[in-house]
Enzyme design. Structure first.
Site, PDB file in Angstrom:
ATOM      1  N   HIS A   1       0.845  -1.199   0.000  1.00  0.00           N
ATOM      2  CA  HIS A   1       0.000   0.000   0.000  1.00  0.00           C
ATOM      3  C   HIS A   1       0.881   1.250   0.000  1.00  0.00           C
ATOM      4  O   HIS A   1       1.664   1.464   0.913  1.00  0.00           O
ATOM      5  CB  HIS A   1      -0.924   0.005   1.225  1.00  0.00           C
ATOM      6  CG  HIS A   1      -2.113  -0.894   1.067  1.00  0.00           C
ATOM      7  ND1 HIS A   1      -3.300  -0.702   1.745  1.00  0.00           N
ATOM      8  CD2 HIS A   1      -2.304  -1.982   0.287  1.00  0.00           C
ATOM      9  CE1 HIS A   1      -4.169  -1.639   1.385  1.00  0.00           C
ATOM     10  NE2 HIS A   1      -3.580  -2.430   0.515  1.00  0.00           N
TER      11      HIS A   1
ATOM     12  N   TYR B   1      -9.519   5.666   7.504  1.00  0.00           N
ATOM     13  CA  TYR B   1      -9.806   5.953   8.911  1.00  0.00           C
ATOM     14  C   TYR B   1     -10.749   7.149   8.925  1.00  0.00           C
ATOM     15  O   TYR B   1     -10.385   8.223   8.437  1.00  0.00           O
ATOM     16  CB  TYR B   1      -8.539   6.349   9.667  1.00  0.00           C
ATOM     17  CG  TYR B   1      -7.472   5.281   9.779  1.00  0.00           C
ATOM     18  CD1 TYR B   1      -6.586   5.015   8.729  1.00  0.00           C
ATOM     19  CD2 TYR B   1      -7.302   4.572  10.966  1.00  0.00           C
ATOM     20  CE1 TYR B   1      -5.581   4.062   8.852  1.00  0.00           C
ATOM     21  CE2 TYR B   1      -6.295   3.618  11.097  1.00  0.00           C
ATOM     22  CZ  TYR B   1      -5.439   3.366  10.039  1.00  0.00           C
ATOM     23  OH  TYR B   1      -4.443   2.422  10.170  1.00  0.00           O
TER      24      TYR B   1
ATOM     25  N   PRO C   1      -5.018   0.599  18.596  1.00  0.00           N
ATOM     26  CA  PRO C   1      -4.720   0.079  17.248  1.00  0.00           C
ATOM     27  C   PRO C   1      -4.706   1.135  16.138  1.00  0.00           C
ATOM     28  O   PRO C   1      -4.343   0.827  15.002  1.00  0.00           O
ATOM     29  CB  PRO C   1      -5.852  -0.931  17.013  1.00  0.00           C
ATOM     30  CG  PRO C   1      -6.949  -0.482  17.907  1.00  0.00           C
ATOM     31  CD  PRO C   1      -6.310   0.130  19.105  1.00  0.00           C
TER      32      PRO C   1
ATOM     33  N   LYS D   1       0.400  -0.067  15.095  1.00  0.00           N
ATOM     34  CA  LYS D   1       1.779  -0.172  15.567  1.00  0.00           C
ATOM     35  C   LYS D   1       2.068  -1.377  16.460  1.00  0.00           C
ATOM     36  O   LYS D   1       3.235  -1.680  16.721  1.00  0.00           O
ATOM     37  CB  LYS D   1       2.155   1.101  16.355  1.00  0.00           C
ATOM     38  CG  LYS D   1       2.272   2.350  15.498  1.00  0.00           C
ATOM     39  CD  LYS D   1       3.615   2.394  14.802  1.00  0.00           C
ATOM     40  CE  LYS D   1       3.695   3.403  13.693  1.00  0.00           C
ATOM     41  NZ  LYS D   1       3.427   2.853  12.360  1.00  0.00           N
TER      42      LYS D   1
ATOM     43  N   TYR E   1       3.669   6.588  10.120  1.00  0.00           N
ATOM     44  CA  TYR E   1       2.844   5.435   9.763  1.00  0.00           C
ATOM     45  C   TYR E   1       3.688   4.298   9.183  1.00  0.00           C
ATOM     46  O   TYR E   1       3.464   3.127   9.488  1.00  0.00           O
ATOM     47  CB  TYR E   1       1.753   5.858   8.761  1.00  0.00           C
ATOM     48  CG  TYR E   1       0.627   4.852   8.636  1.00  0.00           C
ATOM     49  CD1 TYR E   1      -0.362   4.767   9.595  1.00  0.00           C
ATOM     50  CD2 TYR E   1       0.570   3.991   7.543  1.00  0.00           C
ATOM     51  CE1 TYR E   1      -1.392   3.846   9.485  1.00  0.00           C
ATOM     52  CE2 TYR E   1      -0.455   3.057   7.419  1.00  0.00           C
ATOM     53  CZ  TYR E   1      -1.438   2.993   8.393  1.00  0.00           C
ATOM     54  OH  TYR E   1      -2.453   2.071   8.285  1.00  0.00           O
TER      55      TYR E   1
HETATM   56  C1  PHB Z   1      -6.632  -4.254  10.780  1.00  0.00           C
HETATM   57  O1  PHB Z   1      -6.629  -4.520   9.573  1.00  0.00           O
HETATM   58  O2  PHB Z   1      -7.067  -5.048  11.625  1.00  0.00           O
HETATM   59  C2  PHB Z   1      -6.119  -2.926  11.200  1.00  0.00           C
HETATM   60  C3  PHB Z   1      -5.539  -2.088  10.269  1.00  0.00           C
HETATM   61  C4  PHB Z   1      -5.076  -0.856  10.634  1.00  0.00           C
HETATM   62  C5  PHB Z   1      -5.175  -0.447  11.950  1.00  0.00           C
HETATM   63  C6  PHB Z   1      -5.729  -1.292  12.900  1.00  0.00           C
HETATM   64  C7  PHB Z   1      -6.210  -2.532  12.521  1.00  0.00           C
HETATM   65  O3  PHB Z   1      -4.734   0.778  12.306  1.00  0.00           O
END
Ligand code: PHB
Ligand code: APR
Length: 388
Positions: free
Chosen positions: A71, A199, A291, A295, A383
C-alpha cells in the site's frame, strides 16, 4: 553456552527465537497455549518496512512477498472528504497489508528447519531469580514439573503474561491510560470497499475500513465499552459502517456474514524499565498502543530487533553493556510510536468528555492536514515506521 529462555510464542517470541537461532544462540520458547489457539487470535495486519525486513533477513518472506499487498497510501476521512496520505510520494516508502496471523504461521512453520524449540501448552510458567545471573523458569508440561536454567529470560508473553509482574513495584513504573471506548471489529470474506485503508472521524463516531486480502475485509467502528456484542448483529454493523464511512464510500461496501466479531478496548501503556536484572521485555508485555496507528506488532518487531542485537553481542562476545543498554534503546522508539498512536486516536475519535472547543480543534487539525504537505509528511513518516 548462554541459554536464553523466551516466554510466549506470539509474534514477538517467535521472531526473537528465529533471530537468535539464526546466529547460533541457544534458546527455548515456552508458550501457554496450543499452536491452534495462537493462530486463532485475530489481530491487525499492517506491516512496516522494518518488520518486512526482519522476515526477509530470516528468509521467511516468500509468502509475504507473494500474498502481501503493498500500500502506497491510506486515507483519513473527516465526514466530507477523503484526505489521502500519499506515503510513496511523501516519504518514498510503503506498508504491506499481511495478517499478523499469517506472519505468525510463517514463523511457526519454520521452527523445525531453524532448530527452534517451542514448548506449547506449558502450564504455570513461573520466573525465578531474575535479579541474579542465574535465573530459571519452572513450568508444568503434561502434568510433569520442568525447569529451564537460563542466562537471560525474555518476556514476550503479552499484556497479561507473568514476566512483567516479576519486576518489583519499587523499580517498575506503568505509564498508561484507558480510552472510554473500544473497537467493534468484523471480519468477512468480501472484497474491500477501497484499495487503501480509510480511517474516518464521523459525527456518529470512528470507523476503519481495512483488509486482509483482495477477498477478505476487516472493518471497525468504535463503541462505548458498555456495549454488548449480541446487540450488534452483522446488519447493524454494516449499516453503521455505511453511515460513518460516508456517501462516497458506502456504495462500494460489500456486505457478508461475519467470520469473526469482537470488541477490543483501547489503551495506551508503557512499562519501564524494559530490562530488570536478567529479564528483558519485548512487545505487548512492555507496552500497549491503541490500534489506530497499526503499531502493535511493528513495535514488537523493533523491540525484538534491539533485543536480538544485544543478546547476540552478549552470547558471542560477553558484551553485557549491550544488554544493559537495551531498555533505553527500545524505549526511545516505543515512546514515539506511543505518541503517534495516541495522537491519531485523539484526532479520529469523538471523546465523550469533548466539548465544542475540542471538536473544533479536530476539524482544524484535519483541515490543516488536508492542506499541508509538511503535516502529511509527518503522518506518513510515522505510519511507515520510524527507523530502527
Ligand atoms: C486491521 O486490519 O485489523 C487494522 C488495520 C489498521 C489499523 C488497525 C487494525 O490501524
Ligand atoms: N506462559 C506462557 N506463555 C504465555 C503466558 C504464560 N503465563 N501468558 C501469555 N503467554 C503467551 C500468549 O499465549 C501469547 O501467545 O504469550 C504470547 C504473547 O503474544 P501476543 O499477545 O501476540 O504479544 P506479542 O508477541 O508481544 O505481539 C505483539 O502483536 O498481537 C499483537 O496486540 C499484539 O499487536 C501486538 C503484537
Amino acid at each position: 553456552m548462554t541459554r536464553i529462555c523466551i516466554i510466549g510464542a506470539g509474534p514477538a517470541g517467535l521472531l526473537l527465537g528465529h533471530l537468535l537461532r539464526a546466529e547460533g544462540v541457544d534458546c527455548i520458547v515456552l508458550e501457554r497455549r496450543s499452536p491452534a489457539y495462537v493462530l486463532s487470535r485475530i489481530r491487525a495486519g499492517v506491516l512496516e518496512r522494518g518488520t518486512v525486513a526482519l522476515m526477509e533477513r530470516l528468509g521467511l518472506d516468500a509468502r509475504l512477498k507473494a500474498e502481501g499487498l503493498v500500500h502506497d497510501g491510506f486515507n483519513l476521512a473527516d465526514g466530507e472528504r477523503l484526505i489521502r496520505i500519499d506515503i510513496a510520494d511523501l516519504v518514498g516508502s510503503h506498508v504491506v497489508v499481511y495478517g499478523q496471523t499469517e506472519l505468525t504461521r510463517d514463523l511457526m512453520d519454520a521452527r523445525e528447519a531453524r532448530g527452534l524449540e517451542v514448548v506449547y501448552e506449558a502450564q504455570d510458567v513461573t520466573l525465578h531469580a531474575v535479579e541474579s545471573d542465574a535465573p530459571y523458569v519452572t513450568y508444568v508440561k503434561d502434568g510433569v514439573a520442568q525447569r529451564v536454567d537460563a542466562r537471560i529470560i525474555v518476556g514476550c508473553d503479552g499484556f497479561h503474561g507473568p514476566s512483567r509482574q516479576t519486576i518489583p513495584a519499587s523499580v517498575g513504573r506503568d505509564y498508561g491510560r484507558e480510552y472510554p471506548f473500544g473497537w467493534l471489529g468484523i471480519l468477512a470474506d468480501v472484497p474491500p470497499c477501497n484499495h487503501e485503508l480509510i480511517y474516518a472521524n464521523h459525527e456518529r463516531g470512528f470507523a476503519l475500513a481495512s483488509q486482509r486480502s483482495l477477498t477478505r475485509s476487516r472493518y471497525y467502528v468504535d463503541v462505548p465499552l458498555t456495549e454488548k456484542l449480541e446487540d450488534w448483529p452483522d446488519e447493524r454493523i454494516w449499516d453503521e459502517l455505511a453511515l460513518r464511512l460516508g456517501p462516497a464510500v458506502a456504495p462500494h461496501i460489500t456486505r457478508g456474514p461475519a467470520i469473526e466479531k469482537s470488541i477490543a478496548p483501547l489503551r495506551s501503556h508503557v512499562f519501564t524499565p524494559m530490562r530488570h536484572g536478567s529479564l528483558m521485555l519485548c512487545g505487548d508485555s512492555a507496552h500497549i498502543v491503541p490500534p489506530t496507528g497499526a503499531k502493535g506488532l511493528n513495535l514488537a518487531a523493533s523491540d525484538v530487533y534491539y533485543a536480538a542485537e544485544a543478546l547476540v553481542a552478549f552470547a558471542k562476545r560477553g558484551d553485557a553493556d549491550a544488554v544493559a543498554a537495551y531498555s533505553d534503546k527500545a524505549l526511545s522508539r516505543v515512546w514515539k510510536a506511543e505518541r503517534f498512536s495516541w495522537s491519531l486516536t485523539r484526532l479520529m475519535h469523538r471523546f465523550p468528555e469533548d466539548g465544542p472547543f475540542e471538536r473544533a480543534m479536530q476539524v482544524a487539525e484535519l483541515d490543516y492536514i488536508a492542506s499541508s504537505r509538511a503535516a502529511q509528511t509527518s503522518i506518513a513518516e510515522n505510519y511507515v515506521g520510524l527507523p530502527y
